[in-house]
Design an enzyme around this catalytic site. Structure first.
Site, PDB file in Angstrom:
ATOM      1  N   CYS A   1       0.838  -1.207   0.000  1.00  0.00           N
ATOM      2  CA  CYS A   1       0.000   0.000   0.000  1.00  0.00           C
ATOM      3  C   CYS A   1       0.868   1.251   0.000  1.00  0.00           C
ATOM      4  CB  CYS A   1      -0.915  -0.014   1.216  1.00  0.00           C
ATOM      5  SG  CYS A   1      -1.938   1.458   1.331  1.00  0.00           S
TER       6      CYS A   1
ATOM      7  N   CYS B   1      -0.450   4.066   2.294  1.00  0.00           N
ATOM      8  CA  CYS B   1      -0.235   3.832   3.727  1.00  0.00           C
ATOM      9  C   CYS B   1       1.234   4.003   4.110  1.00  0.00           C
ATOM     10  CB  CYS B   1      -0.663   2.420   4.115  1.00  0.00           C
ATOM     11  SG  CYS B   1      -2.114   1.806   3.273  1.00  0.00           S
ATOM     12  N   ASP B   2       2.143   3.515   3.286  1.00  0.00           N
ATOM     13  CA  ASP B   2       3.541   3.390   3.716  1.00  0.00           C
ATOM     14  C   ASP B   2       4.536   4.268   2.956  1.00  0.00           C
ATOM     15  OD1 ASP B   2       2.692   1.445   5.498  1.00  0.00           O
ATOM     16  OD2 ASP B   2       2.944  -0.161   4.039  1.00  0.00           O
TER      17      ASP B   2
END
Ligand code: NAP
Length: 313
Positions: free
Chosen positions: A135, A138-139
């Site tokens: 992701c 997200c990261d």
């Protein structure tokens, strides 16, 4: 405790939220259960540019708007509710929750989406959360100034490779063929991004490092090669979250549910919509369309049940 509804929806991505909005607006007593926060894959997408009416909107903003809109019509939206089992008792579908609660309804819409497919190479599991990610939204920010590898050749890989160049100093896009299945617009964008370098006809074989990812090994035209990178983002497809019903309902070889014209599964009174259903595309627009069709189908099904009950009374 068992709670009764006309319709239960499992999954709060665009397909489930659209189904919930339509069902609530048709005055069906409807509950939507999601194991996480609302939004599904919208929460893993930074910018959306292909949903009609929104030239450009952030994924989490669209998720919030869809949730608010459905709530306005009276949808009972419940987040962080993990479903452990779906059972059948006569015409009733029983949705059992991990916290011991139970929801019962004659109609059920499964909008449970899916999860990223694993590459299944050494190092992938070992370095998950330590440089291996699925992701970018997200990261990505954890990899400021680093060189990264992105694996895959579909829409997700090309789109996320481009997104990751906001943070990374360089992104190597490793794909097993020289042709991409990604949309041309996404390919053009990645090709014109000076921070992206394509490594084609290359099979990633291993992710290496010590505490964190330090590199990848891959095979290109029969030659073994190594690349130093600080992170690996894997976008090699998607697998449906269909376990809840897979033993009972008809599905394809991967696990996507097969539905009829009205998106009803092989079990009467259960519909499958969005990314858990076998179909050509996985787009927000198609998910919303699926949710709409299933909600109308469920409403008609409930009418037929009521008519039958009246006729036999
Ligand atoms: P996808 O379209 O299925 O593409 C998967 C990619 O991973 C393919 O390039 C495939 O290679 C590669 N791959 C699969 N298994 C592999 C393996 N074992 N080793 C190496 N490479 C492997 O998946 P996706 O990109 O996640 O997209 C899923 C769906 O979501 C699609 O319908 C897509 O259109 C949609 N989506 C849309 C958008 C958008 O519209 N903006 C964004 C993201 C996703 P081959 O090509 O050689 O098979």
């Amino acid at each position: 405790m068992t709670e009764d509804f006309d319709l239960a929806i499992v999954g709060g991505g665009p397909a489930g939220l659209a189904a919930g909005l339509y069902a609530a607006r048709m005055n069906l007593r409807t509950v939507l259960l999601d194991r996480g926060p609302l939004g599904g894959q919208l929460l893993n997408t930074e910018l959306i540019e292909d949903y009609p009416g929104f030239e450009s909107i952030l994924g989490h903003e669209l998720a919030a708007k869809m949730g608010e809109h459905a709530r306005k019509f009276g949808l009972d939206l419940r987040e962080f509710q993990q479903v452990s089992e779906v059972d059948m008792e006569g015409e009733h579908k029983i949705v059992r929750l991990e916290d011991g609660g139970e929801v019962r309804a004659p109609a059920l819409i499964l909008a449970s989406g899916g999860l990223p497919r694993k590459l299944e190479v050494p190092g992938e599991v070992e370095f998950a959360g330590r440089g291996v990610s699925y992701c970018a939204v997200c990261d990505g920010a954890f990899f400021k100034g680093k060189e990264l590898a992105v694996v895959g050749g579909g829409d997700a890989a090309l789109e996320e490779a481009d997104f990751l160049t906001r943070y990374a100093s360089k992104v190597y896009l490793i794909h097993r063929r020289s042709e991409f299945r990604a949309q041309p617009v996404l390919q053009d964008r990645a090709r014109s991004n000076p921070k992206i370098e394509f490594i084609l006809d290359a099979q990633l074989q291993e992710i290496v490092g010590e505490a964190q990812v330090a590199g990848v090994r891959y095979l290109q035209n029969g030659e073994r090669k190594e690349l130093a990178v600080g992170g690996v983002f894997i976008f090699v497809g998607f697998l449906p979250n269909s376990d809840l019903l897979r033993p009972h309902a008809e599905h394809d070889e991967i696990g996507y549910f097969i539905t009829n014209r009205d998106l009803e599964t092989s079990i009467p009174g259960i519909w499958a919509v969005g990314d858990v259903r076998a179909q050509l595309t996985k787009q927000i627009a198609t998910a919303v369309g699926d949710g709409t069709t299933a909600a109308v189908g469920a409403s008609q099904y409930l009418d037929r049940l009521r008519d039958r009950a009246t006729a036999t009374a």
